[in-house]
Design an enzyme around this catalytic site. Structure first.
Site, PDB file in Angstrom:
ATOM      1  N   GLU A 114       0.100  -9.555  -0.319  1.00  0.00           N
ATOM      2  CA  GLU A 114      -0.614 -10.083   0.186  1.00  0.00           C
ATOM      3  C   GLU A 114      -1.626 -10.428  -1.109  1.00  0.00           C
ATOM      4  O   GLU A 114      -2.058 -11.416  -1.655  1.00  0.00           O
ATOM      5  CB  GLU A 114      -1.913  -9.103   1.084  1.00  0.00           C
ATOM      6  CG  GLU A 114      -1.295  -9.440   2.278  1.00  0.00           C
ATOM      7  CD  GLU A 114      -1.382  -7.610   3.269  1.00  0.00           C
ATOM      8  OE1 GLU A 114      -1.599  -6.993   2.944  1.00  0.00           O
ATOM      9  OE2 GLU A 114      -2.061  -7.675   3.956  1.00  0.00           O
TER      10      GLU A 114
ATOM     11  N   GLU B 165       4.791  -4.263   7.149  1.00  0.00           N
ATOM     12  CA  GLU B 165       4.108  -3.195   7.835  1.00  0.00           C
ATOM     13  C   GLU B 165       4.672  -3.559   9.082  1.00  0.00           C
ATOM     14  O   GLU B 165       4.868  -2.229   9.863  1.00  0.00           O
ATOM     15  CB  GLU B 165       2.199  -4.187   7.788  1.00  0.00           C
ATOM     16  CG  GLU B 165       1.767  -4.007   6.765  1.00  0.00           C
ATOM     17  CD  GLU B 165       1.601  -5.079   5.907  1.00  0.00           C
ATOM     18  OE1 GLU B 165       2.806  -6.053   5.969  1.00  0.00           O
ATOM     19  OE2 GLU B 165       1.368  -6.045   5.196  1.00  0.00           O
TER      20      GLU B 165
ATOM     21  N   GLY C 216       0.891  -4.983   1.291  1.00  0.00           N
ATOM     22  CA  GLY C 216      -0.145  -5.629   0.700  1.00  0.00           C
ATOM     23  C   GLY C 216       0.183  -5.681  -0.926  1.00  0.00           C
ATOM     24  O   GLY C 216      -0.371  -6.783  -1.915  1.00  0.00           O
TER      25      GLY C 216
ATOM     26  N   ALA D 158       0.481  -0.883   0.024  1.00  0.00           N
ATOM     27  CA  ALA D 158      -0.019   0.376  -0.190  1.00  0.00           C
ATOM     28  C   ALA D 158       0.370   1.245  -0.104  1.00  0.00           C
ATOM     29  O   ALA D 158       2.027   1.204   0.604  1.00  0.00           O
ATOM     30  CB  ALA D 158      -0.828  -0.392   1.498  1.00  0.00           C
TER      31      ALA D 158
HETATM   32  N1  CAA Z   1       4.732   3.389  -0.953  1.00  0.00           N
HETATM   33  C1  CAA Z   1       4.888   4.396  -1.313  1.00  0.00           C
HETATM   34  N2  CAA Z   1       5.380   4.695  -1.279  1.00  0.00           N
HETATM   35  C2  CAA Z   1       6.997   3.605  -1.984  1.00  0.00           C
HETATM   36  C3  CAA Z   1       6.268   2.416  -1.341  1.00  0.00           C
HETATM   37  C4  CAA Z   1       5.884   2.218  -0.727  1.00  0.00           C
HETATM   38  N3  CAA Z   1       5.175   1.482  -0.295  1.00  0.00           N
HETATM   39  N4  CAA Z   1       7.508   1.521  -1.398  1.00  0.00           N
HETATM   40  C5  CAA Z   1       8.605   2.274  -1.801  1.00  0.00           C
HETATM   41  N5  CAA Z   1       8.418   3.574  -2.293  1.00  0.00           N
HETATM   42  C6  CAA Z   1       9.105   4.776  -2.613  1.00  0.00           C
HETATM   43  C7  CAA Z   1      10.121   4.677  -2.140  1.00  0.00           C
HETATM   44  O1  CAA Z   1       9.528   6.396  -1.619  1.00  0.00           O
HETATM   45  C8  CAA Z   1      11.297   5.790  -2.716  1.00  0.00           C
HETATM   46  O2  CAA Z   1      10.431   7.347  -3.856  1.00  0.00           O
HETATM   47  P1  CAA Z   1      11.060   8.230  -3.655  1.00  0.00           P
HETATM   48  O3  CAA Z   1      12.272   7.492  -4.631  1.00  0.00           O
HETATM   49  O4  CAA Z   1      10.773   9.387  -4.516  1.00  0.00           O
HETATM   50  O5  CAA Z   1      11.740   8.842  -2.111  1.00  0.00           O
HETATM   51  C9  CAA Z   1      10.929   4.700  -4.220  1.00  0.00           C
HETATM   52  O6  CAA Z   1       9.773   3.607  -4.245  1.00  0.00           O
HETATM   53  C10 CAA Z   1      12.026   3.901  -4.548  1.00  0.00           C
HETATM   54  O7  CAA Z   1      12.127   3.338  -2.698  1.00  0.00           O
HETATM   55  P2  CAA Z   1      13.564   3.205  -2.080  1.00  0.00           P
HETATM   56  O8  CAA Z   1      13.894   4.428  -2.402  1.00  0.00           O
HETATM   57  O9  CAA Z   1      13.254   3.043  -1.140  1.00  0.00           O
HETATM   58  O10 CAA Z   1      14.272   2.255  -3.124  1.00  0.00           O
HETATM   59  P3  CAA Z   1      15.143   0.970  -2.294  1.00  0.00           P
HETATM   60  O11 CAA Z   1      15.450  -0.058  -2.894  1.00  0.00           O
HETATM   61  O12 CAA Z   1      15.577   1.443  -0.907  1.00  0.00           O
HETATM   62  O13 CAA Z   1      13.968  -0.140  -1.359  1.00  0.00           O
HETATM   63  C11 CAA Z   1      12.930  -1.045  -0.105  1.00  0.00           C
HETATM   64  C12 CAA Z   1      13.160  -0.678  -0.903  1.00  0.00           C
HETATM   65  C13 CAA Z   1      12.877  -2.111   0.822  1.00  0.00           C
HETATM   66  C14 CAA Z   1      11.251  -1.696  -1.368  1.00  0.00           C
HETATM   67  C15 CAA Z   1      11.742   0.362   0.401  1.00  0.00           C
HETATM   68  O14 CAA Z   1      11.272   0.790  -0.550  1.00  0.00           O
HETATM   69  C16 CAA Z   1      11.083  -0.178   1.622  1.00  0.00           C
HETATM   70  O15 CAA Z   1      11.098  -0.491   2.598  1.00  0.00           O
HETATM   71  N6  CAA Z   1       9.503   0.264   1.346  1.00  0.00           N
HETATM   72  C17 CAA Z   1       8.256  -0.059   1.976  1.00  0.00           C
HETATM   73  C18 CAA Z   1       7.279  -1.158   1.728  1.00  0.00           C
HETATM   74  C19 CAA Z   1       6.543  -1.370   2.669  1.00  0.00           C
HETATM   75  O16 CAA Z   1       7.064  -1.774   3.905  1.00  0.00           O
HETATM   76  N7  CAA Z   1       5.959  -1.866   2.803  1.00  0.00           N
HETATM   77  C20 CAA Z   1       4.449  -2.022   2.781  1.00  0.00           C
HETATM   78  C21 CAA Z   1       3.495  -1.142   2.913  1.00  0.00           C
HETATM   79  S1  CAA Z   1       2.373  -1.247   4.674  1.00  0.00           S
HETATM   80  C22 CAA Z   1       0.821  -2.694   4.009  1.00  0.00           C
HETATM   81  O17 CAA Z   1       0.814  -2.746   2.528  1.00  0.00           O
HETATM   82  C23 CAA Z   1      -0.182  -2.827   4.525  1.00  0.00           C
HETATM   83  C24 CAA Z   1      -1.291  -3.406   4.116  1.00  0.00           C
HETATM   84  O18 CAA Z   1      -1.302  -4.330   4.546  1.00  0.00           O
HETATM   85  C25 CAA Z   1      -1.976  -3.012   2.931  1.00  0.00           C
END
Ligand code: CAA
Length: 262
Positions: free
Chosen positions: A116, A136, A113, A68
């Site tokens: 999921e 998460e 998500g 998400a």
């Molecule tokens: N939402 C919005 N933007 C996201 C995102 C997310 N889930 N995941 C990555 N991005 C964005 C980053 O913010 C970044 O954007 P900017 O360049 O504008 O800053 C871009 O994508 C590239 O990401 P990174 O620079 O972070 O890339 P990385 O290679 O350094 O790291 C990663 C990759 C480990 C996947 C890291 O991006 C990360 O941890 N992302 C979050 C993953 C996460 O926690 N997902 C769960 C979301 S909550 C959810 O899904 C709830 C549910 O159950 C529905």
């Protein structure tokens, strides 16, 4: 002909619809707009009789989907969070209730998500670069798109708890070992392997595939006696299809069956 949307790419080819989540700059995180387009494409695939199998994948080299949209969560109220959870429910429900096989081609990160959604698919084929996790917890949240439930059913309580409590990300070979994915292939071969698999599925008797999907999914939530009763009913329904008669004739005449899907 590819049909263009803003946040997904939808292509149909030889009975296979491929939906590509297309926000690579945000690692294909699910925004409301992306979800709406995705639901539209799934509805189209559901109603299009020429579509036999659906493939879901992510644009770019890095991600299937990073979940998400975290940036949209700033200041999120309980009601908005409920809407977000409902949105994931609709996405996963659309995948589970379409009467056709759905394959997740996991080309990179499948987190939160994203993971999921992949678990709602009938099959998960991972590239050797795939990384999966219910991350998460790292932002003070829990899975809200079925992760506490589908993950547990897929890999058991102990591993589900390990993933959900720690937010750890596992690589493709661990995902395979844990039964999270059906197979792992080299990243460069992923879409070739997935299309081959989809073609194989598209060549099977459609009524039998449709009823088998319903029986396995619904039966897994029922007690064994009720599920076996449901299977007997389903067996009767499939046996009354023209496809069974065609399959039997093709077998005796030593030729390939020409399924009618009825
Ligand atoms: N939402 C919005 N933007 C996201 C995102 C997310 N889930 N995941 C990555 N991005 C964005 C980053 O913010 C970044 O954007 P900017 O360049 O504008 O800053 C871009 O994508 C590239 O990401 P990174 O620079 O972070 O890339 P990385 O290679 O350094 O790291 C990663 C990759 C480990 C996947 C890291 O991006 C990360 O941890 N992302 C979050 C993953 C996460 O926690 N997902 C769960 C979301 S909550 C959810 O899904 C709830 C549910 O159950 C529905």
């Amino acid at each position: 002909m590819p049909v263009g949307f803003q946040y997904i790419i939808c292509e149909k080819n030889e009975g296979i619809a491929t939906i590509t989540l297309n926000r690579p700059d945000a690692l294909n995180a699910w925004s409301t707009e992306l979800a709406q387009e995705f639901l539209g494409a799934m509805e189209d695939a559901r109603n299009d009789e020429s579509v036999k199998v659906v493939i879901i994948t992510g644009a770019g080299e890095k991600a299937f989907s990073a979940g998400a949209d975290i940036k949209a969560m700033k200041g999120m109220t309980a009601l908005k969070a409920r809407e977000l959870s409902n949105m994931g429910y609709k996405i996963c429900n659309a995948i589970e209730t379409i009467e056709k096989p759905v394959i997740a081609a996991i080309n990179g990160y499948a987190l939160g998500g994203g993971m999921e959604v992949s678990m709602a698919c009938d099959f998960r084929v991972a590239s050797d670069k795939a990384r999966m996790g219910q991350t998460e917890i790292n932002i003070g949240l829990i899975p809200g798109w079925g992760g506490t439930q589908r993950l547990t059913r897929l890999v058991g309580k102990a591993r589900a708890k390990e993933l959900v409590y720690t937010g750890k990300i596992v690589d493709a070979s661990t995902a395979l070992q844990w039964g999270l994915v059906n197979m792992v292939v080299a990243a460069t071969e992923l879409m070739i392997a997935v299309r081959q698999f989809a073609q194989e599925l598209a060549g099977k008797a459609p009524v039998a595939v449709k009823v088998a999907k319903a029986l396995i999914d619904k039966g897994a939530e029922m007690n064994l006696e009720s599920a076996l009763a449901l299977e007997r009913e389903g067996f009767g329904v499939v046996a009354s299809s023209e496809d069974l008669q065609e399959g039997v004739s093709a077998f005796t005449e030593k030729r390939k069956p020409a399924w009618k899907g009825k």
